[in-house]
Motif scaffolding. Sequence first.
Motif, short mmCIF file in Angstrom:
data_model
loop_
_atom_site.label_atom_id
_atom_site.label_comp_id
_atom_site.label_asym_id
_atom_site.label_seq_id
_atom_site.Cartn_x
_atom_site.Cartn_y
_atom_site.Cartn_z
N ILE A 166 2.08 0.52 6.66
CA ILE A 166 1.75 0.91 5.29
C ILE A 166 0.26 1.21 5.17
CG2 ILE A 166 1.72 0.15 2.88
CD1 ILE A 166 4.14 -1.54 3.42
N ALA A 167 -0.59 0.40 5.81
CA ALA A 167 -2.03 0.64 5.74
C ALA A 167 -2.37 2.00 6.35
CB ALA A 167 -2.79 -0.47 6.48
N GLY A 168 -1.73 2.34 7.46
CA GLY A 168 -1.97 3.64 8.06
C GLY A 168 -1.49 4.77 7.17
N ALA A 169 -0.35 4.56 6.50
CA ALA A 169 0.18 5.59 5.62
C ALA A 169 -0.72 5.80 4.40
CB ALA A 169 1.59 5.20 5.17
N ILE A 170 -1.34 4.73 3.91
CA ILE A 170 -2.25 4.87 2.78
C ILE A 170 -3.43 5.75 3.16
CG2 ILE A 170 -3.95 3.60 1.38
CD1 ILE A 170 -1.92 1.32 1.23
N SER A 171 -3.99 5.53 4.33
CA SER A 171 -5.10 6.37 4.79
C SER A 171 -4.66 7.83 4.92
CB SER A 171 -5.61 5.86 6.14
OG SER A 171 -6.14 4.55 6.00
N GLY B 19 1.36 -6.11 -2.93
CA GLY B 19 0.17 -5.40 -3.38
C GLY B 19 -0.10 -4.17 -2.53
N LEU B 20 0.13 -4.29 -1.22
CA LEU B 20 -0.08 -3.16 -0.33
C LEU B 20 0.90 -2.04 -0.64
CD1 LEU B 20 -2.02 -2.52 2.01
CD2 LEU B 20 -0.25 -3.31 3.59
N THR B 21 2.15 -2.41 -0.88
CA THR B 21 3.16 -1.41 -1.23
C THR B 21 2.81 -0.75 -2.56
OG1 THR B 21 4.86 -2.69 -0.08
CG2 THR B 21 5.62 -1.02 -1.63
N GLY B 22 2.34 -1.56 -3.54
CA GLY B 22 1.94 -1.00 -4.83
C GLY B 22 0.76 -0.06 -4.69
N LEU B 23 -0.18 -0.40 -3.82
CA LEU B 23 -1.32 0.48 -3.58
C LEU B 23 -0.86 1.80 -2.98
CD1 LEU B 23 -4.40 0.92 -3.46
CD2 LEU B 23 -4.39 -0.22 -1.23
N PHE B 24 0.09 1.73 -2.08
CA PHE B 24 0.63 2.94 -1.46
C PHE B 24 1.26 3.84 -2.50
CE2 PHE B 24 3.97 5.24 0.89
CZ PHE B 24 3.19 5.84 1.87
#
Length: 317
Positions: free
Chosen positions: A149-154, A12-17
């Motif tokens: 990944i969370a940091g990259a999304i931001s 889900g995190l990868t999909g959000l990215f």
Amino acid sequence: MNYLRTAILLAGLTGLFMGVGFLIGGQSGAMIALLVAAAMNVFAYWNSDRMVLSMHGAQEVDARTAPDLFRMVQQLAGRASLPMPRVYLMDNPQPNAFATGRNPQNAAVAVTTGLLNQLSREEVAGVVAHELAHIKNYDTLTMTVTATIAGAISMLAQFGLFFGGNRDNNNGFGIIGTLAMVILAPIAAMIVQMAISRSREYAADEMGGRIVGDPMWLASALARIDNAAHAVPNVAAEHNPATAHMFIINPLSGARMDNLFSTHPSTQNRIAALQELARQTGTGGGLRAPAAPRRPAPHGPWGGAAGGTDSRRGPWG
């Protein structure tokens, strides 16, 4: 079930990215986002342990410089059927600890001087066993990927704010969609990161309690660390809040609302789960009062001459 849940959340995190990339640049943006995530994770895979240890000023110790601590980690690693990890000490008054490394063959356990000075040997053994459980479960790698990944999304969300999204991708969101992405995507990423970290903490508590032989040693340590973490600041963690999820107890004071999306489950719930495990395994069931704080050893934390502890007595002396 925990592993399946973690895999789903990571997906889900990868999909959000990729979704953020799509809102910025359409299909090509989604592909670029995927490639960026892959590159960042490759870098993190090889370098994250050195980066985190450096952020917290951790110094490697061995059987000569910290014989009791080194021997404890060595014996507990043997009980967990793990290779001997590198052992680090952080000069920090807050009792806390974390593990890092891409796999059990390249892992490290880092503890603070506050942990050694304020907790009993049994409690320290419980903490070390918890960190070894993270290594055995490959949680150190999972949490590195999650944080990356969370940091990259931001970061991508901020790009979306500046560039306003791709006006030719026909996604229909326009400026409203871009603003929603900037606000909601990082929050969603933090929530997913929080869910992954919490599920891994419970799993590491259970395995750590089994490794050390008495879950109540870990339960007592959690209670003591949780109390101290609210009273003793961790300056290095405050400067690097993205690493807070790695510690056994959230090291942040919450003064800057860092606890709003805490990556750690309730300490009371963790203790209750360990009490239940103790009842199931017949090793106790009631959380005893924490022992009196330890005084610093005259030759450094758990110092003294190498070999000063009889190894036949176990890692808790």
